[in-house]
Design a protein around this motif. Structure first.
Motif, PDB file in Angstrom:
ATOM      1  N   MET A  80      -7.419   9.348  -8.795  1.00 57.00           N
ATOM      2  CA  MET A  80      -8.326   8.194  -8.711  1.00 57.00           C
ATOM      3  C   MET A  80      -9.052   7.969 -10.033  1.00 57.00           C
ATOM      4  O   MET A  80      -9.133   6.843 -10.529  1.00 57.00           O
ATOM      5  N   HIS A  82      -7.582   6.339   0.163  1.00 58.84           N
ATOM      6  CA  HIS A  82      -7.010   6.289   1.518  1.00 58.84           C
ATOM      7  C   HIS A  82      -6.017   7.428   1.706  1.00 58.84           C
ATOM      8  O   HIS A  82      -6.003   8.088   2.749  1.00 58.84           O
ATOM      9  N   ASN A 133      -4.191   2.519  -2.802  1.00 54.30           N
ATOM     10  CA  ASN A 133      -5.538   3.054  -2.597  1.00 54.30           C
ATOM     11  C   ASN A 133      -5.438   4.570  -2.470  1.00 54.30           C
ATOM     12  O   ASN A 133      -5.117   5.113  -1.415  1.00 54.30           O
ATOM     13  N   TYR A 177     -12.898   2.255  -4.973  1.00 54.69           N
ATOM     14  CA  TYR A 177     -12.660   3.050  -3.764  1.00 54.69           C
ATOM     15  C   TYR A 177     -13.538   4.294  -3.689  1.00 54.69           C
ATOM     16  O   TYR A 177     -13.375   5.113  -2.772  1.00 54.69           O
ATOM     17  N   GLN A 195     -15.343   5.426  -0.502  1.00 55.19           N
ATOM     18  CA  GLN A 195     -14.545   5.977   0.590  1.00 55.19           C
ATOM     19  C   GLN A 195     -14.480   7.506   0.548  1.00 55.19           C
ATOM     20  O   GLN A 195     -13.984   8.125   1.492  1.00 55.19           O
ATOM     21  N   GLN A 241     -10.011   3.942 -10.388  1.00 55.88           N
ATOM     22  CA  GLN A 241     -10.161   3.284  -9.094  1.00 55.88           C
ATOM     23  C   GLN A 241     -11.605   3.406  -8.597  1.00 55.88           C
ATOM     24  O   GLN A 241     -11.881   4.000  -7.554  1.00 55.88           O
ATOM     25  N   GLU A 288       0.803  -1.216   0.000  1.00 55.68           N
ATOM     26  CA  GLU A 288       0.000   0.000   0.000  1.00 55.68           C
ATOM     27  C   GLU A 288       0.841   1.274   0.000  1.00 55.68           C
ATOM     28  O   GLU A 288       0.314   2.369   0.054  1.00 55.68           O
TER      29      GLU A 288
END
Length: 428
Positions: free
Chosen positions: A276, A258, A255, A284, A287, A281, A218
Motif C-alpha cells: 500500500m 481490501h 484496493n 485506503y 480501512q 494508496q 478489483e
C-alpha cells in the motif's frame, strides 16, 4: 480404423506371448519347493519390468535425439539472426521487412505453410529466443518491439497462448514464464482456466499473468485462501513487479487494504500493507484502522504504523499515540517514526516519553525523531543534551560527527521503483 486394428493385433500378440511364457514356467516348476517357485516368479516379473523400462528409456532417448536435431537445425538457420536482433543498438527499432531479410525468409513460403512445421519446432524456437533474451537480461523499448515483431513473424504468440490453454502441464508452466518475459498479451479467458488449478505453482503463475493482463477491475482472483496457505517473499516481489507494470500501462490498481482485510495470515496482511505505501494508496488508509485496533501481531501493527507515516495519514495519528505505551520496544520505534513523518507538531511529548524509556535503542531513535521533527524538535534535542548525564552523552555524539549525522534524518518516502531493470520488470 486400420491403425487401431493393427495396434490391437500386436497388443494381443504380446499379451499372448507373455501369458504363454508365464504359464510355461509356472507349470515347469510346479513340483518344486515354494521358495524356488517364488524366486522363479519374481525373476519372471523382473525380466518383464526390465524390458518395459528399456523400451521407455529408448523412447525417451529417441525424443531427446529428435529434440537435439530440431535445436541444431533451428540454430543453424536462425541463431545468427536472433543474436543480431538482440545485439543491435538499444535505440534502433527494426521494421518487419528488415527482420524478414535478416532471416532470409520467403514471405510466400511463410504465408503458405508457416516457417515452423510442428509444435515441437515452435516450442524449441520459443526456447531459443527466450534463452537469448535472458542471457544479457537487458531490456529497452526498441528491443521489446523488435522481439514482438520477431515472434509475430513466426506466429509464436498464438502458439504460446494455445500452450497455456491446451498444452500439457509442464508446457503450460514454460509458456506462462515465456509470455511474462516476452511481455505478450494473453486473454483473461485463457488465464481463468488455470486459476482453479489444484497445482499451487500453476495457480501462482496464472495469478501474476492475470494482474498484468486483466482490465480495470478489483482483481478478485486474490480474494481466496490461496495466499493464506502459500504466500512467501516471492509473492511480494512478483506483486511489486506486476503492479508496477500495471500502473505504467494505465490500469487501475486494486484496493490492497481490501486484500489485507480478507487474509487470515498476519504475514500476508503485512505484505499487502507494505505494498500500500509503496504504491501510494493513501485513500485506503482508513480501512486499516480496525485491523490496527484488533490485531495483537506486533509486525502487523508496525507495518500499519509505517504505512500511515509514509502516506501522511493524519487521522491515524492519535490512535498511534494512544497505543504506544502498551507496545513492545520495536513497535514503539515504528510508531515514533510514523508520528515524526506525519509532522503535525502536536505530539512532541511522545518522543520525549520514548527518550525516557530504559531501552538504549528506543532512546536513540527518539532523539533521531526529534532531530527530524523540525525546529521545535531540535530545540528539545539541545535541551536534553545540556541536561544529559555523562553516561547519556554517548547518545548525542552521533549528532556532532558529519559522517553519522548524514544518516540521522528519516527517509521521506518508500515508493516502488524496480531496483534493477530486467526483462521481467522492465516497462516501456
Amino acid at each position: 480404423m486400420d491403425s487401431v486394428s493393427i495396434f490391437s493385433y500386436y497388443f494381443n500378440l504380446i499379451v499372448s506371448y507373455v501369458n504363454y511364457f508365464v504359464a510355461y514356467y509356472s507349470d515347469k516348476f510346479r513340483d518344486y519347493p515354494f521358495e524356488v517357485k517364488t524366486a522363479i516368479w519374481v525373476i519372471q516379473w523382473i525380466i518383464i519390468c526390465i524390458i518395459i523400462l528399456t523400451l521407455l528409456i529408448e523412447k525417451q532417448e529417441s525424443l531427446n535425439r529428435k529434440r537435439k536435431r530440431v535445436i541444431a537445425r533451428l540454430k543453424e538457420r536462425y541463431d545468427e539472426a536472433v543474436n543480431y536482433i538482440f545485439s543491435i543498438d538499444d535505440e534502433h527499432t527494426m521494421t518487419r521487412d528488415e527482420i524478414i531479410s535478416r532471416f532470409h525468409i520467403d514471405e510466400k513460403e511463410q504465408q503458405k505453410r508457416g516457417l515452423l512445421a510442428t509444435d515441437h519446432e515452435r516450442r524449441q524456437m520459443c526456447r531459443l529466443i527466450y534463452n537469448r533474451l535472458i542471457r544479457d537480461d537487458i531490456a529497452s523499448p526498441s528491443r521489446t518491439k523488435n522481439l514482438h515483431l520477431l515472434l509475430d513473424i513466426f506466429n509464436l504468440p498464438t502458439f504460446l497462448e494455445s500452450e497455456v490453454s491446451l498444452g500439457r502441464m509442464k508446457h503450460k508452466m514454460k509458456a506462462m514464464t515465456m509470455i511474462r518475459a516476452f511481455k505478450l498479451y494473453i486473454s483473461p479467458w485463457v488465464i481463468n482456466k488455470l486459476l482453479n488449478s489444484k497445482q499451487t505453482q500453476v495457480r501462482r503463475q496464472a495469478l501474476y499473468l492475470s494482474v498484468m493482463s486483466s482490465s480495470d477491475n478489483e482483481l478478485e482472483y486474490f480474494e481466496t485462501d490461496f495466499f493464506d496457505k502459500n504466500s512467501c517473499i516471492y509473492d511480494e516481489i512478483e506483486l511489486g513487479y506486476t503492479l508496477h507494470l500495471r500502473r505504467v500501462a494505465g490500469l487501475k490498481l486494486p484496493n490492497l487494504a481490501h486484500w489485507a482485510h480478507i487474509q487470515k495470515n498476519d504475514s500476508t496482511k503485512c505484505m499487502f500493507v507494505r505494498l500500500m505505501r509503496r504504491f501510494d494508496q493513501r485513500e485506503y488508509c482508513n480501512q486499516l484502522t480496525d485491523i490496527f485496533m484488533e490485531s495483537k501481531h506486533k509486525k502487523l501493527i508496525e507495518e500499519i504504523s509505517r504505512t500511515w507515516g509514509y502516506l501522511h495519514y493524519t487521522d491515524g495519528e492519535q490512535l498511534l499515540v494512544n497505543t504506544m505505551l502498551t507496545q513492545p520496544d520495536d513497535t514503539k520505534v515504528a510508531i515514533m517514526h510514523a508520528v515524526t513523518r506525519l509532522a503535525s507538531g502536536k505530539n512532541l511529548e511522545l518522543l520525549l516519553d520514548g527518550y525516557h524509556t530504559s531501552n538504549p535503542h528506543v532512546r536513540f531513535e527518539a532523539l533521531r525523531c526529534m532531530y527530524s521533527y523540525g525546529e521545535e524538535g531540535r530545540n528539545l534535542l539541545k535541551e536534553l543534551e545540556e541536561q544529559a548525564t555523562p553516561s547519556d552523552k554517548k547518545f548525542f555524539s552521533f549528532f556532532h560527527n558529519p559522517i553519522t549525522l548524514a544518516r540521522i534524518p528519516l527517509d521521506k518516502e518508500q515508493a516502488y521503483h524496480p531496483s534493477v531493470e530486467t526483462v521481467y520488470n522492465f516497462s516501456e
